[in-house]
Design a protein around this motif. Structure first.
Motif, PDB file in Angstrom:
ATOM      1  N   SER A   9       0.926  -1.177   0.116  1.00 35.41           N
ATOM      2  CA  SER A   9       0.005   0.119  -0.072  1.00 35.41           C
ATOM      3  C   SER A   9       0.792   1.468   0.183  1.00 35.41           C
ATOM      4  CB  SER A   9      -0.968  -0.059   1.239  1.00 35.41           C
ATOM      5  OG  SER A   9      -1.620   1.328   1.367  1.00 35.41           O
ATOM      6  N   THR A  11      -0.325   4.317  -0.076  1.00 33.75           N
ATOM      7  CA  THR A  11      -0.654   5.435   0.673  1.00 33.75           C
ATOM      8  C   THR A  11      -0.234   5.383   1.928  1.00 33.75           C
ATOM      9  OG1 THR A  11      -2.792   4.132   0.777  1.00 33.75           O
ATOM     10  CG2 THR A  11      -2.748   5.629  -0.766  1.00 33.75           C
ATOM     11  N   ALA A  12      -0.207   3.839   2.777  1.00 39.89           N
ATOM     12  CA  ALA A  12       0.112   3.576   4.013  1.00 39.89           C
ATOM     13  C   ALA A  12       1.391   3.304   4.192  1.00 39.89           C
ATOM     14  CB  ALA A  12      -0.686   2.614   4.732  1.00 39.89           C
ATOM     15  N   LEU A  14       2.941   0.313   3.531  1.00 44.97           N
ATOM     16  CA  LEU A  14       2.701  -0.974   4.291  1.00 44.97           C
ATOM     17  C   LEU A  14       2.799  -2.197   3.328  1.00 44.97           C
ATOM     18  CD1 LEU A  14       0.116  -0.151   6.891  1.00 44.97           C
ATOM     19  CD2 LEU A  14       2.396  -0.530   7.474  1.00 44.97           C
ATOM     20  N   THR A  39      -6.479  -4.950   5.678  1.00 49.88           N
ATOM     21  CA  THR A  39      -6.247  -4.366   4.212  1.00 49.88           C
ATOM     22  C   THR A  39      -7.147  -3.383   3.892  1.00 49.88           C
ATOM     23  OG1 THR A  39      -6.978  -6.501   3.448  1.00 49.88           O
ATOM     24  CG2 THR A  39      -4.498  -6.611   3.736  1.00 49.88           C
ATOM     25  N   LYS A  41      -8.414  -1.118   5.174  1.00 48.83           N
ATOM     26  CA  LYS A  41      -8.016   0.364   5.696  1.00 48.83           C
ATOM     27  C   LYS A  41      -6.897   0.877   4.948  1.00 48.83           C
ATOM     28  CE  LYS A  41      -9.134  -1.157  10.591  1.00 48.83           C
ATOM     29  NZ  LYS A  41      -8.403  -1.454  11.756  1.00 48.83           N
ATOM     30  N   HIS A  42      -6.310   0.135   4.093  1.00 51.25           N
ATOM     31  CA  HIS A  42      -5.080   0.578   3.520  1.00 51.25           C
ATOM     32  C   HIS A  42      -5.115   0.781   1.890  1.00 51.25           C
ATOM     33  CE1 HIS A  42      -3.470   1.162   7.446  1.00 51.25           C
ATOM     34  NE2 HIS A  42      -3.579  -0.212   8.076  1.00 51.25           N
ATOM     35  N   CYS A  43      -6.115   0.748   1.376  1.00 57.47           N
ATOM     36  CA  CYS A  43      -6.485   0.460  -0.015  1.00 57.47           C
ATOM     37  C   CYS A  43      -5.747   1.644  -0.777  1.00 57.47           C
ATOM     38  CB  CYS A  43      -7.752   0.299  -0.429  1.00 57.47           C
ATOM     39  SG  CYS A  43      -8.448  -1.389   0.154  1.00 57.47           S
ATOM     40  N   TRP A  45      -3.930  -1.592  -2.919  1.00 56.43           N
ATOM     41  CA  TRP A  45      -2.863  -2.402  -2.808  1.00 56.43           C
ATOM     42  C   TRP A  45      -2.328  -2.733  -4.182  1.00 56.43           C
ATOM     43  CZ3 TRP A  45      -0.660  -3.661   1.785  1.00 56.43           C
ATOM     44  CH2 TRP A  45      -1.540  -3.404   2.771  1.00 56.43           C
TER      45      TRP A  45
END
Length: 101
Positions: A9, A11-12, A14, A39, A41-43, A45
């Motif tokens: 991700s 954006t995060a 991660l 997962t 929460k962090h789209c 991917w």
């Protein structure tokens, strides 16, 4: 065949390690899960690495857990490097070329 995959991700910043028998469908599921999961929460991917692992789901789970238990971002980044050749305990992994959109 079961696969070990690593998604990222941006954006995060991660990584996530998982296993599946259908990598493309699994990536779609991570990006479209309506439930409150790690997962979701962090789209979005992106697939960073994909490895053939085993015909046995139980042996694939053992390998996935081994990678996760290392708790090492450095290891995950090494696995994402296309030039990395798995050795030792990771030798059973076979890199799969992944088509990107």
């Amino acid at each position: 065949m079961y696969y070990i995959y690593i998604i990222y991700s941006e954006t995060a910043n991660l990584y996530y390690v998982g296993y599946t028998s259908d990598p493309q469908l699994r990536l779609i599921e991570h990006d479209s899960n309506p439930h409150n999961t790690f997962t979701s929460k962090h789209c979005p991917w992106a697939m960073r690495a994909l490895f053939e692992c085993d015909m046995s789901e139980s042996r694939t789970i053992i390998m996935e857990r081994f990678i996760k238990k290392q708790k090492s971002r450095k290891l995950i980044e090494i696995l994402c490097n296309p030039g990395f050749i798995p050795v030792g305990k990771l030798a059973q992994l076979v890199r799969v070329p992944y088509k990107r959109d």
